[in-house]
Motif scaffolding. Sequence first.
Motif: not given
Length: 294
Positions: A130-138, A148-159, A271-273
């Motif tokens: 997992d690249y670290d989104l919080l440190t802008r690796e991606a 596991e990070h509460l300060d990340l936004i996640q949306k299930q987009v497929a199964t 930050e990117l919402r």
Amino acid sequence: MDWDKLRIFHTVASAGSFTHAGETLGLSQSAVSRQIRTLEDSLQTSLFNRHARGLILTDEGETLFETTKDVVSKIHVTEQKILEGTESPRGKLKITTTSSFGSTWMMHNIKKFIDKYPDIDVQMLVGDQDYDLLTREADVAIRFHPTEHLDLIQKQVATFHYHLFASPSYLNKYGRPQRPEDLDDHDLITYGSKSTSPIEDIDWILDYGTNKKRKPVLEINSIYGMLQAVKSGIGIGSLPDYLVQGSMNITPVLEEYESHEFPAYFVYTQELRNSKRIAAFKDFIVREFKKSIF
């Protein structure tokens, strides 16, 4: 502290060597080393321990690196906000996902996004870590496990669905299993490494239809590598349908039984919402996933 020297320090700390940092910055190794020495002299402390294998941050260096990471991240966000001041999405978009999904489905479909948004500069980072989104690796990730990070936004987009597959040559030699219990008598191929697995319970084949834990004939920490192992006749493996589509020399087994499902998540930072680039890519992914059969 001079920002130009801090920028060079951040690049060196990220790269782990003066040589690699110099290549990134377009400077000679001696020029980079001289800038770091000047910074250390101004702070009256050592920021790196020099070793034959490279550079290791001192405690003081670690403290400074955490600060520069935060500054670089904020500068990057500000830069993208300025670039996105126009109506059309633009700027750099770093996308990360797993090796197998990134090198197959994404490579087959990302051109549509690039063609539609020519002002967005796409960079793909594929790997099972997992690249670290919080440190802008991606900027954004497509993952197959919840964050596991509460300060990340996640949306299930497929199964996604996983089925069991084998090669015709393997089945001709060892026979076709008729029930999940029959897997006890077959050679099984698994991912193996739980610490780097991009999917929870990826090796469900080991206890599928049995109370005991089966032993695999081969472990390989690459889903694409598992596909090649199955095609070569080594054994039976659990593979995602998106990876197998269009492949030759492979056939499903126990297809009448229920497949295993794994959700796919679209993940980005708070930050990117409001980012137009993120919104455009999310809409693209949701739309293309609906067209696909997983």
